[in-house]
Design a protein around this motif. Structure first.
Motif, short mmCIF file in Angstrom:
data_model
loop_
_atom_site.label_atom_id
_atom_site.label_comp_id
_atom_site.label_asym_id
_atom_site.label_seq_id
_atom_site.Cartn_x
_atom_site.Cartn_y
_atom_site.Cartn_z
N ASP A 1 29.12 -15.91 14.47
CA ASP A 1 29.77 -16.90 15.50
C ASP A 1 30.19 -16.03 16.72
O ASP A 1 31.17 -16.23 17.28
CB ASP A 1 31.34 -17.40 14.91
N CYS B 1 25.54 -13.54 9.87
CA CYS B 1 26.42 -12.47 10.51
C CYS B 1 26.16 -11.18 9.57
O CYS B 1 25.95 -11.22 8.21
CB CYS B 1 28.01 -12.97 9.92
N SER C 1 32.58 -12.59 11.10
CA SER C 1 32.54 -14.22 11.36
C SER C 1 33.70 -14.98 10.56
O SER C 1 33.74 -14.94 9.44
CB SER C 1 31.05 -14.61 10.93
N ASN D 1 32.87 -18.08 10.22
CA ASN D 1 31.90 -19.25 9.71
C ASN D 1 30.81 -18.62 9.01
O ASN D 1 29.60 -18.74 9.27
CB ASN D 1 31.24 -19.92 10.95
#
Ligand code: FES
Length: 65
Positions: free
Chosen positions: A55, A43, A48, A50
């Motif tokens: 994501d 990212c 994100s 995650n």
């Protein structure tokens, strides 16, 4: 952490994540190696859920760079 003969390739995806391929390892904030695919996307937008992986939130938050 020991150093090895890494030859990872980092590719900036326009308006999106950082693509990483080649020979690499990812270590989390606790020092543990995370198992990953051979190509990962990190990212860059900060959105994100995650992290450090993308994501696709960058699409919704219209990340631009
Ligand atoms: S770059 Fe994809 S979620 Fe941040």
């Amino acid at each position: 952490m020991e150093n090895d003969d890494s030859n990872a390739l980092f590719k900036v995806i326009p308006n999106g994540p950082l693509e990483v391929s080649g020979n690499f390892r990812v270590v989390n904030s606790k020092g543990k190696i995370i198992e990953t695919d051979e190509i990962i996307y990190l990212c860059r937008c900060g959105g994100s859920a995650n992290k450090p992986f993308c994501d696709d939130t960058h699409i919704r938050n219209r990340f631009s760079e």
